[in-house]
Scaffold this active site. Structure first.
Site, mmCIF file in Angstrom:
data_model
loop_
_atom_site.group_PDB
_atom_site.id
_atom_site.type_symbol
_atom_site.label_atom_id
_atom_site.label_comp_id
_atom_site.label_asym_id
_atom_site.label_seq_id
_atom_site.Cartn_x
_atom_site.Cartn_y
_atom_site.Cartn_z
ATOM 1 N N HIS A 18 -8.352 -3.817 -2.869
ATOM 2 C CA HIS A 18 -8.342 -2.943 -1.666
ATOM 3 C C HIS A 18 -8.054 -1.604 -2.088
ATOM 4 C CE1 HIS A 18 -3.870 -2.402 -0.214
ATOM 5 N NE2 HIS A 18 -4.347 -1.107 -0.342
ATOM 6 N N GLU A 19 -8.488 -0.809 -2.854
ATOM 7 C CA GLU A 19 -9.060 0.694 -3.048
ATOM 8 C C GLU A 19 -10.345 1.187 -2.305
ATOM 9 O OE1 GLU A 19 -6.644 2.672 -3.594
ATOM 10 O OE2 GLU A 19 -5.677 1.014 -4.301
ATOM 11 N N CYS B 277 1.097 -1.130 -0.602
ATOM 12 C CA CYS B 277 -0.246 -0.100 -0.080
ATOM 13 C C CYS B 277 0.803 1.269 0.333
ATOM 14 C CB CYS B 277 -1.093 -0.422 1.226
ATOM 15 S SG CYS B 277 -2.103 1.438 1.406
ATOM 16 N N HIS C 11 -10.297 1.501 1.315
ATOM 17 C CA HIS C 11 -9.548 2.181 1.770
ATOM 18 C C HIS C 11 -10.555 3.345 1.423
ATOM 19 C CE1 HIS C 11 -5.300 2.267 1.952
ATOM 20 N NE2 HIS C 11 -5.070 2.061 0.251
HETATM 21 ZN ZN LIG Z 1 -3.740 1.398 -0.442
#
Ligand SMILES: [Zn+2]
Length: 114
Positions: A102-103, A60, A106
């Protein structure tokens, strides 16, 4: 921005990572400026995850040097808007599906090592 993302070997970025509290992400699985396609997704909602899962080592940009194996569905189907606000449906697989998830985490305030 995605330029600094590329400079640090990144392939994706979500708005909250750069202090912008909107539901937006941009990613390019090619990871090289000028190659592949930059995908912009606004207000993404996942309506289907595949049952098939796999493990992949993720890093990340917000946590340089930290990597972890993360189990995630192989493919995702998404409702979102593009950069112009038009409604779109997207099916992602392989690395694109991985980066998206993954995003997407976030955007929910979840970090990959959680
Ligand atoms: Zn990330």
């Amino acid at each position: 921005d995605l330029v600094s993302c590329y400079r640090t070997d990144g392939i994706g970025l979500s708005a909250p990572q750069v202090g912008v509290n909107v539901q937006l992400m941009v990613f390019n699985p090619a990871g090289v400026k000028g190659e592949g396609e930059e995908i912009v997704l606004v207000n993404p909602v996942v309506y289907k995850f595949s049952k098939r899962l796999s493990v992949y080592e993720e890093g990340c940009l917000s946590f340089p040097g930290i990597y972890a194996n993360v189990l995630r569905p192989d493919t995702v189907k998404i409702d979102a808007q593009d950069a112009s606000g038009a409604k779109i449906k997207v099916k992602l697989s392989e690395l694109s599906a991985r980066v998206f998830q993954h995003e997407f985490d976030h955007l929910q305030g979840i970090l990959f090592f959680d």
